[in-house]
Design an enzyme around this catalytic site. Structure first.
Site, PDB file in Angstrom:
ATOM      1  N   GLY A   1      62.558  70.178  41.566  1.00 62.74           N
ATOM      2  CA  GLY A   1      61.544  69.559  42.412  1.00 62.74           C
ATOM      3  C   GLY A   1      61.624  70.020  43.857  1.00 62.74           C
ATOM      4  O   GLY A   1      62.570  70.717  44.259  1.00 62.74           O
TER       5      GLY A   1
ATOM      6  N   LYS B   1      55.637  73.216  46.072  1.00 61.91           N
ATOM      7  CA  LYS B   1      54.412  73.288  45.245  1.00 61.91           C
ATOM      8  C   LYS B   1      53.181  72.925  46.075  1.00 61.91           C
ATOM      9  O   LYS B   1      52.136  73.557  45.990  1.00 61.91           O
ATOM     10  CB  LYS B   1      54.519  72.327  44.037  1.00 61.91           C
ATOM     11  CG  LYS B   1      55.670  72.626  43.112  1.00 61.91           C
ATOM     12  CD  LYS B   1      55.806  71.595  42.007  1.00 61.91           C
ATOM     13  CE  LYS B   1      56.256  70.221  42.461  1.00 61.91           C
ATOM     14  NZ  LYS B   1      57.629  70.163  43.002  1.00 61.91           N
ATOM     15  N   GLY B   2      53.332  71.860  46.885  1.00 61.06           N
ATOM     16  CA  GLY B   2      52.200  71.366  47.679  1.00 61.06           C
ATOM     17  C   GLY B   2      51.659  72.441  48.598  1.00 61.06           C
ATOM     18  O   GLY B   2      50.463  72.730  48.625  1.00 61.06           O
TER      19      GLY B   2
ATOM     20  N   ALA C   1      56.670  61.809  43.331  1.00 59.83           N
ATOM     21  CA  ALA C   1      56.413  63.110  43.938  1.00 59.83           C
ATOM     22  C   ALA C   1      56.064  62.961  45.410  1.00 59.83           C
ATOM     23  O   ALA C   1      55.495  61.946  45.828  1.00 59.83           O
ATOM     24  CB  ALA C   1      55.252  63.796  43.218  1.00 59.83           C
ATOM     25  N   GLY C   2      56.394  63.991  46.172  1.00 59.63           N
ATOM     26  CA  GLY C   2      55.957  64.078  47.567  1.00 59.63           C
ATOM     27  C   GLY C   2      55.622  65.530  47.805  1.00 59.63           C
ATOM     28  O   GLY C   2      56.509  66.375  47.815  1.00 59.63           O
TER      29      GLY C   2
ATOM     30  N   GLN D   1      57.431  67.272  40.231  1.00 55.03           N
ATOM     31  CA  GLN D   1      58.860  67.426  39.931  1.00 55.03           C
ATOM     32  C   GLN D   1      59.160  68.901  39.611  1.00 55.03           C
ATOM     33  O   GLN D   1      58.495  69.771  40.142  1.00 55.03           O
ATOM     34  CB  GLN D   1      59.282  66.500  38.771  1.00 55.03           C
ATOM     35  CG  GLN D   1      59.342  65.031  39.136  1.00 55.03           C
ATOM     36  CD  GLN D   1      57.997  64.335  39.149  1.00 55.03           C
ATOM     37  OE1 GLN D   1      57.270  64.363  38.178  1.00 55.03           O
ATOM     38  NE2 GLN D   1      57.653  63.699  40.244  1.00 55.03           N
TER      39      GLN D   1
ATOM     40  N   THR E   1      63.454  62.964  35.224  1.00 54.27           N
ATOM     41  CA  THR E   1      62.402  61.973  35.384  1.00 54.27           C
ATOM     42  C   THR E   1      61.902  61.596  33.980  1.00 54.27           C
ATOM     43  O   THR E   1      62.471  62.033  32.975  1.00 54.27           O
ATOM     44  CB  THR E   1      61.294  62.488  36.322  1.00 54.27           C
ATOM     45  OG1 THR E   1      60.428  61.392  36.637  1.00 54.27           O
ATOM     46  CG2 THR E   1      60.500  63.639  35.719  1.00 54.27           C
TER      47      THR E   1
ATOM     48  N   THR F   1      59.439  61.717  49.769  1.00 54.23           N
ATOM     49  CA  THR F   1      59.081  60.387  49.275  1.00 54.23           C
ATOM     50  C   THR F   1      60.072  59.340  49.769  1.00 54.23           C
ATOM     51  O   THR F   1      59.683  58.306  50.294  1.00 54.23           O
ATOM     52  CB  THR F   1      59.027  60.403  47.724  1.00 54.23           C
ATOM     53  OG1 THR F   1      57.988  61.288  47.349  1.00 54.23           O
ATOM     54  CG2 THR F   1      58.749  59.030  47.144  1.00 54.23           C
TER      55      THR F   1
ATOM     56  N   GLY G   1      62.997  60.062  51.766  1.00 52.61           N
ATOM     57  CA  GLY G   1      63.736  60.412  52.980  1.00 52.61           C
ATOM     58  C   GLY G   1      65.205  60.705  52.709  1.00 52.61           C
ATOM     59  O   GLY G   1      65.980  60.962  53.635  1.00 52.61           O
ATOM     60  N   ARG G   2      65.622  60.684  51.426  1.00 52.43           N
ATOM     61  CA  ARG G   2      67.043  60.923  51.116  1.00 52.43           C
ATOM     62  C   ARG G   2      67.410  62.375  51.432  1.00 52.43           C
ATOM     63  O   ARG G   2      66.613  63.281  51.204  1.00 52.43           O
ATOM     64  CB  ARG G   2      67.312  60.688  49.620  1.00 52.43           C
ATOM     65  CG  ARG G   2      67.245  59.227  49.206  1.00 52.43           C
ATOM     66  CD  ARG G   2      67.530  59.069  47.730  1.00 52.43           C
ATOM     67  NE  ARG G   2      66.463  59.611  46.895  1.00 52.43           N
ATOM     68  CZ  ARG G   2      66.507  59.674  45.575  1.00 52.43           C
ATOM     69  NH1 ARG G   2      67.569  59.247  44.928  1.00 52.43           N
ATOM     70  NH2 ARG G   2      65.492  60.149  44.892  1.00 52.43           N
TER      71      ARG G   2
END
Ligand code: GDP
Ligand code: IMO
Ligand code: MG
Length: 425
Positions: free
Chosen positions: A12, A16-17, A39-40, A222, A237, A298, A300-301
């Site tokens: 992930g 992609k975005g 997803a983010g 992902q 997931t 998504t 912030g981790r």
């Protein structure tokens, strides 16, 4: 006309975005086929910077139909907020939500958290967005789909029936707090009011577009190694994120797919728990995390950081049926003096060239690296292959050789225009 699947090749967040936002210029339909608001997908263009969780990344282009497909799970609260931001920012694409997509209910979000707590040291490290519990209900046939929002009274009836069991589980098994009936009824009315107009027969829209021979992008979420069947189970997931998921997740036929492109970072990241053979730690990892901004879009981790893993990438190419590679974040390697590519694994003195299924084995393997000399020149924002430093070209050529696939697109920065298209897609 082409129908192109864009799938994450690693764990992930491969970019992609950014890539889909670039490629969508010539597409009329962009359709998300799996996952939910775990997803983010970050896009950065003339309209600003957005982290999209559910709406496909073609939304910045006029005359695009952006479909959230039947294979996704949707938290309506998140989608309403996302649509609000999109409307405020005047992103010109149109949004369609599949009638068949399943809804992430408030009890799914609570159960995700409680199940993770219960797993203790074996926690998956989920995004806590209710993804797993929503897909579980879908498979066990007690899920609630978007189409239900068109008849709120019957949806409320079904929800209250579900809620009885869910509240028992929440309270009696996990010692959690009961969900209030009235609150959930009010919420359903708000969802229906805000989302009904977007709910459509999306299979009809996409198949019509296929018949009209339009350009279509199928947007993965992902990455292949998080796929429920083929990923590093159980640290995955709950949906089919590989390219195959696009057929069931959108209701189209395999004969229609023209190309499958895998997006890979020039190194590797992973969020959450699970095996990661090429992971690096300490200062090196911290530096790269900072420079590359490797923090979840998504949650912030901080993302775990590692070298490019060609064993995993070859496996990913196989299970996705990749035609070519899209390589992102080449610019981040500008900051390394020596670049490593993992070309095989070793276990108890024996060389493994396949990606092991058993997580116990994958946890124990030692990566065998090939070293490539770094380049002391910035590749940031470059938009033509000729401008790239010779050592960086060597790295790209070597990856193509190892993976036996062409790298057709290279990304050199987060902005749309920081993209090198080597071969028109
Ligand atoms: P996705 O989930 O695959 O869409 O990826 P994310 O958006 O979660 O994470 C990718 C991050 O890298 C985002 O912050 C992007 O803006 C950024 N990004 C994408 N491509 C590039 C690139 O080539 N170089 C750099 N420096 N950043 C990039
Ligand atoms: P995009 O589309 C990176 C990871 C979580 C966790 C595991 C299970 O932005 O690439 P879940 O909440 O899905 O049950 O969590 O999957 N995960 C992602 N990691 N990018 C994503 O999406 C992810 N979606 C889920 O961190 O390890
Ligand atoms: Mg992401």
């Amino acid at each position: 006309m082409s129908i192109t699947t864009i799938v994450g090749g690693q764990w992930g967040d491969e970019g992609k975005g950014k890539i889909i936002d670039h490629l969508a210029e010539s597409a009329s339909v962009i359709a998300r086929y799996s996952g939910g608001n775990n997803a983010g997908h970050t896009i950065e263009n003339e309209h600003g910077k957005f982290a999209l969780h559910l709406v496909p990344c073609g939304i910045s282009w006029p005359n695009t139909k952006n479909i959230i497909g039947s294979g996704t799970v949707i938290d309506p609260n998140v989608l309403i907020e996302e649509i609000e931001i999109i409307n405020k920012s005047k992103l010109p694409g149109t949004i369609y939500i599949s009638e068949k997509a399943h809804i992430i209910m408030p009890y799914h979000v609570i159960l995700d958290e409680l199940e993770e707590k219960f797993r203790g040291k074996n926690a998956v490290g989920t995004t806590g967005r209710g993804i797993g519990p929503a897909y579980s209900d879908k498979i066990s046939r007690s899920g609630i789909r978007m189409v239900e929002l068109l008849s709120p009274d019957s949806m409320i009836e079904k929800t209250l029936k579900n809620l009885k069991i869910k509240n028992e589980i929440i309270q009696k098994i996990y010692d959690g707090k009961k969900i209030n009936e009235k609150e959930i009824i009010n919420t359903i009315h708000i969802w229906a009011k805000n989302l009904s107009s977007y709910i459509s027969n999306t299979e009809e829209i996409i198949n019509k577009s296929i018949n009209n021979k339009e350009n279509i992008i199928l947007e993965g979420a992902q990455g292949a190694l998080l796929d429920i069947d083929h990923g590093t189970y159980p640290y995955v997931t709950s949906s089919n994120s590989i390219a195959g998921g696009s057929l069931t997740g959108l209701g189209i036929g395999s004969k229609d797919i023209s190309n499958v492109y895998g997006v890979f970072k020039a190194f590797t990241t992973r969020v959450g728990e699970g095996p990661f053979p090429t992971e690096i730690f300490g200062k090196d990892a911290d530096n790269i995390r900072k420079i590359a901004g490797e923090f979840g879009a998504t949650t912030g981790r901080p993302r775990r950081i590692g070298w490019f893993d060609a064993v995993a990438a070859k496996y990913s190419a196989q299970i996705n049926g990749l035609d070519s590679i899209i390589l992102t974040k080449l610019d981040i390697l500008d900051h390394w003096d020596e670049i490593k590519i993992c070309v095989s694994y070793e276990l108890n003195g024996k060389k493994l060239s396949n990606f092991p299924t058993d997580e116990k084995i994958l946890n124990k393997v030692h990566p065998i690296y090939e070293n490539i000399e770094g380049w002391e020149e910035s590749t940031f924002n470059l938009d033509s292959f000729e401008k790239i430093n010779e050592n960086a070209k060597k790295f790209l050529n070597r990856l193509e050789e190892i993976l036996e696939l062409p790298i057709n697109v290279i990304s050199t920065g987060p902005k749309r225009e920081s993209t090198i298209i080597r071969q028109k897609l």
